[in-house]
Each structure stands twice: as structure tokens, then as C-alpha cells.
Write a protein that holds these residues in place. Structure first.
Motif, PDB file in Angstrom:
ATOM      1  N   ASP A 101       9.169  -7.991 -11.457  1.00  0.00           N
ATOM      2  CA  ASP A 101       7.824  -7.524 -11.114  1.00  0.00           C
ATOM      3  C   ASP A 101       6.902  -8.678 -10.712  1.00  0.00           C
ATOM      4  N   LEU A 152       7.749  -9.329  -7.194  1.00  0.00           N
ATOM      5  CA  LEU A 152       7.252  -8.231  -6.363  1.00  0.00           C
ATOM      6  C   LEU A 152       5.741  -8.331  -6.162  1.00  0.00           C
ATOM      7  N   ASP A 153       5.026  -8.757  -7.200  1.00  0.00           N
ATOM      8  CA  ASP A 153       3.578  -8.918  -7.089  1.00  0.00           C
ATOM      9  C   ASP A 153       3.200  -9.972  -6.047  1.00  0.00           C
ATOM     10  N   ARG A 181       4.905  -8.334  -2.150  1.00  0.00           N
ATOM     11  CA  ARG A 181       4.252  -7.199  -1.471  1.00  0.00           C
ATOM     12  C   ARG A 181       3.090  -7.636  -0.581  1.00  0.00           C
ATOM     13  N   LYS A 203       2.908  -7.568   3.562  1.00  0.00           N
ATOM     14  CA  LYS A 203       1.845  -6.814   4.236  1.00  0.00           C
ATOM     15  C   LYS A 203       1.092  -7.697   5.223  1.00  0.00           C
ATOM     16  N   ARG A 215      13.315  -3.368  -1.784  1.00  0.00           N
ATOM     17  CA  ARG A 215      12.450  -2.555  -2.649  1.00  0.00           C
ATOM     18  C   ARG A 215      11.032  -2.501  -2.096  1.00  0.00           C
ATOM     19  N   CYS A 216      10.557  -3.595  -1.537  1.00  0.00           N
ATOM     20  CA  CYS A 216       9.205  -3.623  -0.977  1.00  0.00           C
ATOM     21  C   CYS A 216       9.127  -2.874   0.345  1.00  0.00           C
ATOM     22  N   ASP A 274       4.198   1.541   0.568  1.00  0.00           N
ATOM     23  CA  ASP A 274       4.105   0.149   0.137  1.00  0.00           C
ATOM     24  C   ASP A 274       3.748  -0.766   1.306  1.00  0.00           C
ATOM     25  N   MET A 275       4.193  -0.407   2.476  1.00  0.00           N
ATOM     26  CA  MET A 275       3.953  -1.244   3.645  1.00  0.00           C
ATOM     27  C   MET A 275       2.954  -0.566   4.585  1.00  0.00           C
TER      28      MET A 275
END
Length: 162
Positions: A99, A102-103, A106, A110, A144-145, A151-152
Motif C-alpha cells: 500500500d 501504491l500510495d 497512483r 496519473k 493493480r493501479c 483509478d486512472m
């Protein structure tokens, strides 16, 4: 340079910032300090907690993920380049949860998606995956992202990577 001078300079240096034993050994080698004297200096530095490779590894991992936005593989390479032992590398890297990566990943994806030009979603995904891999992120985390709906998306709700 004498042993005492090296000890004073290195202890002052270690008091200001985290350094690993490899960096200290390299400095002593460049200064021309003998092997026995260098070993005594290193023993003093580690015994008095001026140098601690595990503490250094934790700081490096935290900083590279948070500030440089690096993934696990790139951080692991940085630790390897600093000659941090494999057991310490594994222990420190295992403390970082997916996580946390991922933080970081992401928002990075983007922002990158907004700046890329692509003919279609497939090409955009390919470019995003290549970018994230170059930052050292694992393919599974990247997927996953990218694969998570919503998410995107940008602020308007438009998909960036369809």
C-alpha cells in the motif's frame, strides 16, 4: 591522514547524516588509511552507533520511496550498490507494505498519463507500464493501479487509460 584524524572526521560526518559502513570504508581507502587502522575506526564507529547499516537502510528506503518516488526494485538496487547485506535488505524492504508503494505509484501514474500523448488506451497503458517499471515498481503493482476502474481518471471523471 592519521587514525585519530580519520576517526574524528568520520564521527563528525556520521553525526550530521546517516552513512553506511561501505561509504566510511571507501573514504578511509581514499585517504590512504591502513587496513588495520581502518578496521579499528570502523569498529569504533559501529560500536558507538555512528554507523548502523540497518538504520541507514531504513532511512534510505523511506526517503527514496517518499521523495524520489522509487519502487521496490530500484530501492533494492540502491541498497545493493551501498553494499548493504542481503539479510538487512530483505528485512528492511519487507517492512514496506504494498500500500505504501501504491500510495506513491497512483499519483505518479496519473500525472504521467496527463502528460503523455497516445493514439489509444493500449498505447497509453504500455507507456505507463514502461515508465513505472523504469521507476522500479513491480509489474503486479503497476497492473493493480492501471486495471482498477476509476483509478486512472482525471478530475472530470474522464478515463486516462481506457
Amino acid at each position: 591522514m592519521t587514525e585519530k584524524e580519520a576517526l574524528l572526521r568520520l564521527s563528525a560526518l556520521c553525526s550530521q547524516a546517516e552513512h553506511c559502513s561501505y561509504e566510511m570504508a571507501e573514504k578511509m581507502r581514499r585517504w590512504g588509511l591502513g587496513d588495520e587502522a581502518a578496521a579499528r575506526v570502523m569498529e569504533y564507529l559501529t560500536e558507538h552507533k555512528f554507523v548502523d547499516d540497518e538504520r541507514y537502510a531504513r532511512a534510505l528506503v523511506r526517503d527514496k520511496i517518499k521523495y524520489n518516488k522509487w519502487g521496490r526494485r530500484k530501492v533494492e538496487q540502491a541498497l545493493w550498490a551501498k553494499r548493504i547485506g542481503e539479510d538487512v535488505r530483505r528485512r528492511v524492504l519487507s517492512e514496506v507494505a504494498d500500500d505504501d508503494y501504491l500510495d506513491v505509484l497512483r499519483p505518479l501514474l496519473k500525472a504521467r498519463a496527463r502528460s503523455l500523448k497516445a493514439a489509444d488506451g493500449y498505447e497509453l497503458n504500455r507507456k505507463l507500464v514502461r515508465f513505472a517499471l523504469s521507476r522500479g515498481f513491480d509489474y503486479a503493482l503497476i497492473r493493480r493501479c492501471i486495471d482498477v476502474p476509476g483509478d486512472m481518471e482525471d478530475a472530470d471523471g474522464d478515463a486516462l487509460a481506457d
